[in-house]
Structures are given as structure tokens and as C-alpha cells.
Write a protein that holds these residues in place. Structure first.
Motif, short mmCIF file in Angstrom:
data_model
loop_
_atom_site.label_atom_id
_atom_site.label_comp_id
_atom_site.label_asym_id
_atom_site.label_seq_id
_atom_site.Cartn_x
_atom_site.Cartn_y
_atom_site.Cartn_z
N MET A 87 -33.95 40.51 -5.29
CA MET A 87 -34.14 41.00 -6.65
C MET A 87 -32.88 40.80 -7.51
SD MET A 87 -35.06 44.85 -7.97
CE MET A 87 -33.48 45.46 -7.38
N LYS A 88 -31.73 41.04 -6.86
CA LYS A 88 -30.47 40.91 -7.58
C LYS A 88 -30.28 39.50 -8.11
CE LYS A 88 -25.51 41.59 -7.04
NZ LYS A 88 -24.44 41.99 -6.12
N LYS A 89 -30.57 38.49 -7.25
CA LYS A 89 -30.43 37.09 -7.65
C LYS A 89 -31.41 36.73 -8.76
CE LYS A 89 -30.18 32.42 -5.73
NZ LYS A 89 -30.89 31.82 -6.85
N THR A 90 -32.62 37.26 -8.68
CA THR A 90 -33.63 36.97 -9.69
C THR A 90 -33.22 37.52 -11.05
OG1 THR A 90 -35.37 37.03 -7.99
CG2 THR A 90 -36.06 37.25 -10.31
N LEU A 91 -32.71 38.75 -11.06
CA LEU A 91 -32.28 39.36 -12.31
C LEU A 91 -31.16 38.53 -12.96
CD1 LEU A 91 -32.22 43.15 -11.35
CD2 LEU A 91 -33.79 42.03 -12.96
N TRP A 92 -30.22 38.14 -12.12
CA TRP A 92 -29.08 37.37 -12.66
C TRP A 92 -29.52 35.99 -13.17
CZ3 TRP A 92 -24.42 38.08 -14.46
CH2 TRP A 92 -23.59 36.98 -14.65
N ASP A 93 -30.41 35.32 -12.38
CA ASP A 93 -30.87 33.99 -12.77
C ASP A 93 -31.61 34.03 -14.09
OD1 ASP A 93 -29.73 32.91 -10.54
OD2 ASP A 93 -31.59 32.83 -9.37
N ASN A 94 -32.46 35.04 -14.27
CA ASN A 94 -33.21 35.17 -15.53
C ASN A 94 -32.25 35.40 -16.71
OD1 ASN A 94 -35.60 34.84 -14.16
ND2 ASN A 94 -35.99 37.05 -13.96
N TYR A 95 -31.27 36.28 -16.46
CA TYR A 95 -30.29 36.56 -17.53
C TYR A 95 -29.48 35.31 -17.86
CZ TYR A 95 -25.62 37.42 -19.24
OH TYR A 95 -24.45 37.30 -19.91
N ALA A 96 -28.97 34.63 -16.82
CA ALA A 96 -28.10 33.47 -17.02
C ALA A 96 -28.83 32.36 -17.77
CB ALA A 96 -27.58 32.97 -15.68
N LYS A 97 -30.11 32.19 -17.50
CA LYS A 97 -30.90 31.15 -18.17
C LYS A 97 -30.95 31.43 -19.68
CE LYS A 97 -35.47 29.00 -18.23
NZ LYS A 97 -36.83 29.01 -17.64
N ASP A 98 -31.24 32.68 -20.03
CA ASP A 98 -31.31 33.04 -21.45
C ASP A 98 -29.94 32.98 -22.12
OD1 ASP A 98 -34.02 33.44 -21.24
OD2 ASP A 98 -33.86 35.60 -20.92
N LEU A 152 -28.34 47.90 -8.74
CA LEU A 152 -28.79 47.79 -10.13
C LEU A 152 -27.67 48.13 -11.13
CD1 LEU A 152 -32.34 49.41 -9.76
CD2 LEU A 152 -31.83 47.01 -10.26
N GLN A 153 -26.88 49.16 -10.81
CA GLN A 153 -25.76 49.54 -11.69
C GLN A 153 -24.71 48.43 -11.73
OE1 GLN A 153 -25.60 51.84 -13.79
NE2 GLN A 153 -27.25 53.23 -13.15
N ALA A 154 -24.45 47.83 -10.55
CA ALA A 154 -23.48 46.73 -10.49
C ALA A 154 -23.98 45.53 -11.29
CB ALA A 154 -23.22 46.35 -9.05
N MET A 155 -25.28 45.24 -11.20
CA MET A 155 -25.85 44.14 -11.95
C MET A 155 -25.75 44.41 -13.46
SD MET A 155 -27.19 41.22 -12.22
CE MET A 155 -27.25 40.93 -10.45
N ARG A 156 -26.01 45.65 -13.85
CA ARG A 156 -25.93 46.03 -15.26
C ARG A 156 -24.50 45.81 -15.79
NH1 ARG A 156 -29.42 49.27 -18.11
NH2 ARG A 156 -28.59 50.11 -20.05
N GLN A 157 -23.51 46.25 -15.04
CA GLN A 157 -22.12 46.10 -15.43
C GLN A 157 -21.71 44.63 -15.47
OE1 GLN A 157 -19.89 48.52 -12.70
NE2 GLN A 157 -20.78 50.46 -13.43
N GLN A 158 -22.22 43.83 -14.50
CA GLN A 158 -21.88 42.41 -14.45
C GLN A 158 -22.44 41.68 -15.67
OE1 GLN A 158 -23.15 40.50 -10.83
NE2 GLN A 158 -22.30 38.50 -11.43
N ILE A 159 -23.70 41.99 -16.03
CA ILE A 159 -24.31 41.35 -17.20
C ILE A 159 -23.57 41.76 -18.48
CG2 ILE A 159 -26.40 41.26 -18.61
CD1 ILE A 159 -28.03 41.44 -16.02
N THR A 160 -23.24 43.05 -18.58
CA THR A 160 -22.52 43.55 -19.77
C THR A 160 -21.18 42.84 -19.94
OG1 THR A 160 -23.56 45.74 -19.58
CG2 THR A 160 -21.51 45.59 -20.86
N ALA A 161 -20.43 42.72 -18.85
CA ALA A 161 -19.12 42.07 -18.90
C ALA A 161 -19.26 40.60 -19.27
CB ALA A 161 -18.40 42.21 -17.56
N ASP A 162 -20.26 39.93 -18.70
CA ASP A 162 -20.46 38.52 -18.99
C ASP A 162 -20.86 38.30 -20.44
OD1 ASP A 162 -20.72 35.73 -17.76
OD2 ASP A 162 -22.66 35.99 -18.77
N LEU A 163 -21.72 39.19 -20.95
CA LEU A 163 -22.15 39.09 -22.34
C LEU A 163 -20.97 39.28 -23.30
CD1 LEU A 163 -25.62 40.84 -22.63
CD2 LEU A 163 -25.03 38.56 -23.45
N ASP A 164 -20.15 40.29 -23.04
CA ASP A 164 -18.98 40.55 -23.90
C ASP A 164 -18.05 39.34 -23.94
OD1 ASP A 164 -19.95 43.07 -24.41
OD2 ASP A 164 -18.66 44.10 -22.95
N LYS A 165 -17.88 38.71 -22.78
CA LYS A 165 -17.02 37.54 -22.70
C LYS A 165 -17.60 36.38 -23.48
CE LYS A 165 -14.73 34.54 -19.34
NZ LYS A 165 -14.54 34.25 -17.90
#
Length: 340
Positions: A1-12, A58-71
């Protein structure tokens, strides 16, 4: 699930070309309707063991996406910033800021007041709309004196509550009796203020201008006191040694009366075009206070002596700043005002 969430986010995120599009990606993957939020809401239905595993992921994924988006957003902002248009050349001279400052008449008045205050004088004031009593009668000016004519004074149609005739004062001497009525000698005062006279204007005359009155009253005051104070004042004001000369004259409110001249501030008395080769410049009038004026103020005749003298403030300013037209002071022309 973690990989799927990240892949979907990274694509967008990879397909987003602007900061606005990246903010839309944030809403899609971290907002209330995002997949991560849905998975977090499901935790309440999981067992304790499942919560221990899925919750931190899930919390780690949320923080990872937030940090990547800010960057990514920071990088987009830097890439889109127009550095050339905002470039500052620190070697260029700064732009001069035009600030407000004092009018030359105000500067002259303050300079005169400072000198007299250092000599122990006090500042007195009076109304600009004056009664005939203080402007003429109390100053021993006869009813038939030419100064009362319309050619010199602006008489008002209105009268005060007691029926007294009113006029814009024609001289700061009007304050003399007003002050003496409420004070007992000895005293020394100055009266700066605006006065009004019904006369034609030219380069050296104005209908509205400023005058400066000085009054000293006490025991055994005589002309030499006036001459010493006046000479000290003019020497300090013009920042050079000034000599004073007295000439006999007539004023209704002084006896004896005299005009006073000062040595030319340009040629120091040797003779030039400013003083018309005479070495002297006429400044004002003065004299020993007439006993009738003391009586008008309520003093006993012969009890006190004193002297009074006055001069035009604009005239002194013209002499000090080398101004050749008195009308410039009230013209409102900023090109003139900004020189001082």
C-alpha cells in the motif's frame, strides 16, 4: 500500500508544471478526501496489532509527501522568479528623498526668539484681530493720525460684544498695553507675530507680513540699554560684528523716538550697492515708552521707564538670505522654499 500511495502521488507531482498545480496535488493526496485520509479513518476498525503497523506507515507517508511537495513548490517558485527584473544594482546612487522642512520665515522667527530668550526675554502673544483701543488709543495715537486711515488699516464692519471697533492689527505694539495691564515691572518681553496693512505690494512691501516687538520696562531704563541689547542681538543674528546708529524720529507711543540703522552686513560699513554707498541699512524704529502709554496700562505716570523697538522679520530674512523680493515668502512656490 505504501508503494502504491507514493507512486500515485509521484505521478501527479511529476506532471504538475506550476505552483498552483502542485497545490492541487497536495489537496488530492493529503486533503480530507485523499486516499491517505481514507486509510487513516479505517484504523479505528483494525486490530491493535494492525494499528501498530499501518498507523506509523501512513503518518510517515503523509510527512514524506508533505516534505516532497514543499521542496517542489520552492523549486518552482525559484525557477519562475524574474530575477532580472528584480535585480538591484547596489553600486547605483540612491534616490534623494524630498522631505518637508521649515519655511524661511519660521526659521528666522525661531532664530530671533532663541537669541532674545538667551538674553532673558520672555515671549508674549496677542490676538491678530485687535480692538481699536489697543491698536491705536492706548498707544497714544491721536484720532486724526494718518495711521488710522483706510490706506493703512483694514477696518472690519463687525464690532465685538462691547461695541468696540475691530481691525486686523497693524503692529505688534498692540500687545504692549495688553501685557502691562496684567504684569508689574520689571520685565522684558518680545512679541513676534503677523500684522496687516492696507498698502500696495511690491518687491519691498507686503500687505501681510511679520513683525517683532521688544519691550523692556523697569526702574531707570534708558537708551543705552536699548543700544547695547540691539547691537548684541544683530551681531549674534548676522554672526558678525554689527554697529548700531540712532537717528531722531517720531512715533506717538515713544518719546524720544528714533530710527535705528545697522552697519551694512555686506560691506561692513565701507559702502556698497546694497547700502547705497552709505555703509548703513535702515532696520526699524524704537524709542523710550511714552508715559501716556504707561498711564493707559494703569501705571503711575513717571513711576517706570522703558524702551520699545520693532522690525520686520521678512526684512531681516531678506538681508540674511540675500532675497530681493518680499513677495516670494508668501508665493507658495516650492522652488523658492526648498532652497532653505
Amino acid at each position: 500500500m505504501k508503494k502504491t500511495l507514493w507512486d500515485n502521488y509521484a505521478k501527479d507531482a511529476d506532471s504538475a508544471k506550476t505552483v498552483i498545480e502542485l497545490e492541487s496535488v497536495r489537496t488530492k493526496h493529503l486533503g480530507r478526501k485523499s486516499q491517505i485520509s481514507e486509510e487513516l479513518r479505517k484504523l479505528s476498525q483494525m486490530s491493535t496489532e494492525e494499528k501498530r503497523i499501518c498507523g506509523p506507515e501512513l503518518q510517515a507517508m503523509r510527512q514524506q509527501i508533505t516534505a516532497d511537495l514543499d521542496k517542489r513548490i520552492q523549486q518552482k517558485e525559484q525557477d519562475s522568479y524574474d530575477w532580472e527584473s528584480q535585480r538591484i544594482d547596489v553600486t547605483l546612487p540612491g534616490e534623494k528623498r524630498i522631505l518637508g522642512h521649515l519655511h524661511p520665515i519660521t526659521k528666522t522667527l525661531r532664530s530671533i526668539e532663541d537669541i532674545f530668550l538667551s538674553l532673558g526675554f520672555e515671549v508674549a502673544e496677542g490676538p491678530e484681530i485687535e480692538q481699536e483701543l489697543y491698536n491705536f488709543d492706548a498707544l497714544n495715537i491721536p484720532k486724526d493720525h494718518p495711521a488710522r486711515d483706510m490706506q493703512d488699516a483694514f477696518w472690519m464692519k463687525e464690532k465685538d460684544e462691547k461695541g468696540n471697533a475691530l481691525l486686523p492689527r497693524t503692529q505688534t505694539s498692540a500687545v504692549q498695553v495688553r501685557y502691562m495691564e496684567k504684569h508689574t515691572p520689571p520685565f522684558r518681553i518680545i512679541v513676534p507675530g503677523k500684522i496687516f496693512r492696507n498698502e500696495a505690494t511690491d518687491a519691498s512691501h507686503e500687505h501681510t507680513f511679520h513683525q517683532f516687538e521688544a519691550l523692556v520696562v523697569g526702574d531707570n531704563i534708558h537708551v543705552s540699554h536699548f543700544k547695547a541689547i540691539a547691537q548684541d542681538f544683530f551681531s549674534t543674528f548676522f554672526e558678525k560684528d554689527i554697529t548700531l546708529r540712532l537717528r531722531p524720529s517720531y512715533f506717538p507711543f515713544t518719546e524720544p523716538s528714533f530710527e535705528f540703522d545697522i552697519s551694512c552686513t555686506v560691506c561692513k560699513g565701507s559702502g556698497c550697492s546694497v547700502c547705497k554707498k552709505s555703509g548703513w541699512i535702515e532696520v526699524g524704529g524704537a524709542g523710550m515708552v511714552h508715559q501716556n502709554v504707561f498711564v493707559s496700562a494703569g501705571y503711575e505716570r513717571g513711576r517706570y521707564t522703558g524702551f520699545a523697538w520693532g522690525f520686520g522679520v521678512e526684512r531681516l530674512a531678506m538681508m540674511k538670505y540675500k532675497i530681493d523680493d518680499i513677495r516670494l515668502f508668501h508665493s507658495g512656490d516650492l522652488r523658492f522654499i526648498r532652497q532653505f
